[in-house]
Design an enzyme around this catalytic site. Structure first.
Site, PDB file in Angstrom:
ATOM      1  N   HIS A  91      27.326  41.622  55.028  1.00 58.98           N
ATOM      2  CA  HIS A  91      27.979  41.513  53.718  1.00 58.98           C
ATOM      3  C   HIS A  91      27.015  41.872  52.589  1.00 58.98           C
ATOM      4  O   HIS A  91      27.417  42.397  51.559  1.00 58.98           O
ATOM      5  CB  HIS A  91      28.541  40.106  53.529  1.00 58.98           C
ATOM      6  CG  HIS A  91      29.473  39.721  54.635  1.00 58.98           C
ATOM      7  ND1 HIS A  91      30.650  40.391  54.872  1.00 58.98           N
ATOM      8  CD2 HIS A  91      29.378  38.768  55.598  1.00 58.98           C
ATOM      9  CE1 HIS A  91      31.252  39.869  55.928  1.00 58.98           C
ATOM     10  NE2 HIS A  91      30.492  38.882  56.393  1.00 58.98           N
ATOM     11  N   HIS A 101      31.658  36.441  51.526  1.00 65.24           N
ATOM     12  CA  HIS A 101      31.551  37.871  51.855  1.00 65.24           C
ATOM     13  C   HIS A 101      31.179  38.740  50.663  1.00 65.24           C
ATOM     14  O   HIS A 101      30.541  39.779  50.848  1.00 65.24           O
ATOM     15  CB  HIS A 101      32.874  38.378  52.435  1.00 65.24           C
ATOM     16  CG  HIS A 101      33.118  37.926  53.851  1.00 65.24           C
ATOM     17  ND1 HIS A 101      34.078  38.482  54.664  1.00 65.24           N
ATOM     18  CD2 HIS A 101      32.512  36.953  54.593  1.00 65.24           C
ATOM     19  CE1 HIS A 101      34.053  37.885  55.857  1.00 65.24           C
ATOM     20  NE2 HIS A 101      33.131  36.938  55.826  1.00 65.24           N
ATOM     21  N   CYS A 124      41.579  32.711  31.638  1.00 63.90           N
ATOM     22  CA  CYS A 124      42.522  33.197  30.623  1.00 63.90           C
ATOM     23  C   CYS A 124      43.933  32.904  31.140  1.00 63.90           C
ATOM     24  O   CYS A 124      44.084  32.119  32.087  1.00 63.90           O
ATOM     25  CB  CYS A 124      42.292  34.667  30.291  1.00 63.90           C
ATOM     26  SG  CYS A 124      42.574  35.830  31.638  1.00 63.90           S
ATOM     27  N   ASP A 173      39.662  32.078  26.968  1.00 67.08           N
ATOM     28  CA  ASP A 173      40.331  32.395  25.703  1.00 67.08           C
ATOM     29  C   ASP A 173      41.271  31.233  25.384  1.00 67.08           C
ATOM     30  O   ASP A 173      41.238  30.178  26.046  1.00 67.08           O
ATOM     31  CB  ASP A 173      41.039  33.758  25.767  1.00 67.08           C
ATOM     32  CG  ASP A 173      42.277  33.735  26.677  1.00 67.08           C
ATOM     33  OD1 ASP A 173      42.537  32.722  27.353  1.00 67.08           O
ATOM     34  OD2 ASP A 173      42.993  34.759  26.704  1.00 67.08           O
ATOM     35  N   THR A 198      46.267  34.747  32.772  1.00 67.29           N
ATOM     36  CA  THR A 198      46.488  35.218  34.143  1.00 67.29           C
ATOM     37  C   THR A 198      45.216  35.292  34.971  1.00 67.29           C
ATOM     38  O   THR A 198      45.288  35.439  36.196  1.00 67.29           O
ATOM     39  CB  THR A 198      47.081  36.638  34.114  1.00 67.29           C
ATOM     40  OG1 THR A 198      46.151  37.492  33.414  1.00 67.29           O
ATOM     41  CG2 THR A 198      48.433  36.669  33.412  1.00 67.29           C
TER      42      THR A 198
HETATM   43  C1  RB5 Z   1      46.742  35.923  26.206  1.00 65.93           C
HETATM   44  O1  RB5 Z   1      48.048  35.896  25.739  1.00 65.93           O
HETATM   45  C2  RB5 Z   1      46.676  36.588  27.552  1.00 65.93           C
HETATM   46  O2  RB5 Z   1      46.987  37.942  27.453  1.00 65.93           O
HETATM   47  C3  RB5 Z   1      45.316  36.418  28.171  1.00 65.93           C
HETATM   48  O3  RB5 Z   1      45.022  35.062  28.263  1.00 65.93           O
HETATM   49  C4  RB5 Z   1      45.135  36.950  29.574  1.00 65.93           C
HETATM   50  O4  RB5 Z   1      46.137  36.502  30.419  1.00 65.93           O
HETATM   51  C5  RB5 Z   1      44.878  38.375  29.692  1.00 65.93           C
HETATM   52  O5  RB5 Z   1      44.652  38.930  30.771  1.00 65.93           O
END
Ligand code: RB5
Length: 144
Positions: free
Chosen positions: A134, A99, A66, A9, A68
């Site tokens: 596994h 695994h 993304c 994203d 996180t």
């Molecule tokens: C975008 O602001 C953020 O929410 C997205 O990149 C991600 O971290 C969501 O899990």
């Protein structure tokens, strides 16, 4: 494995360009499912598009980035046959392949420095699934 799918994203876009450069320099061919700018967009759309391609070609591997890594991994793991691993270190990267036979690597661009992200990626791509006991466990995952 010479072709790798990649998607992000807006929050993962910058790290994705770095990862793509590294992959190309390392001899991989890549298919980028988007996004293609830092304009705000919805990560599940790109997770879905990448996972659909893996469902079609089950031998392929994917990378989703993304902010996180959490949203991408949640979305990807809703797709049948997808085993997405959110990795924050090389040990998780190695074990997720050895695994868990992970076929998607999720990275958090707002969590990882560039060098660590590339190190995780390198370990993940170079590690083979060990099979054996596994495989039995991964087969159970696929029945859930
Ligand atoms: C975008 O602001 C953020 O929410 C997205 O990149 C991600 O971290 C969501 O899990």
């Amino acid at each position: 494995m010479s072709r790798v799918l990649i998607g992000s994203d807006h929050a993962g876009f910058c790290l994705k360009t770095i990862v793509k450069d590294w992959l190309i320099k390392s001899g991989y061919e890549i298919t980028d499912v988007g996004c293609f700018s830092e304009s705000s967009c919805d990560y599940p759309v790109f997770a879905r598009d990448l996972c659909e391609q893996i469902q079609t070609n089950t031998a392929s591997l994917g990378i989703l980035i993304c902010g996180t890594g959490l949203g991408m991994s949640m979305a990807a793991n809703r797709c049948k046959g997808i085993r997405a691993a959110l990795c924050a270190n090389e040990y998780q990267a190695r074990m997720s392949r050895a695994h868990n036979d992970a076929n998607v690597l999720c990275l958090g661009a707002r969590v990882l420095g560039q060098d660590l992200a590339l190190s995780i990626l390198e370990v993940w791509l170079k590690t083979e699934f060990e099979g054996g006991r596994h495989k039995r466990r991964v087969d159970i995952i696929e029945t859930l």
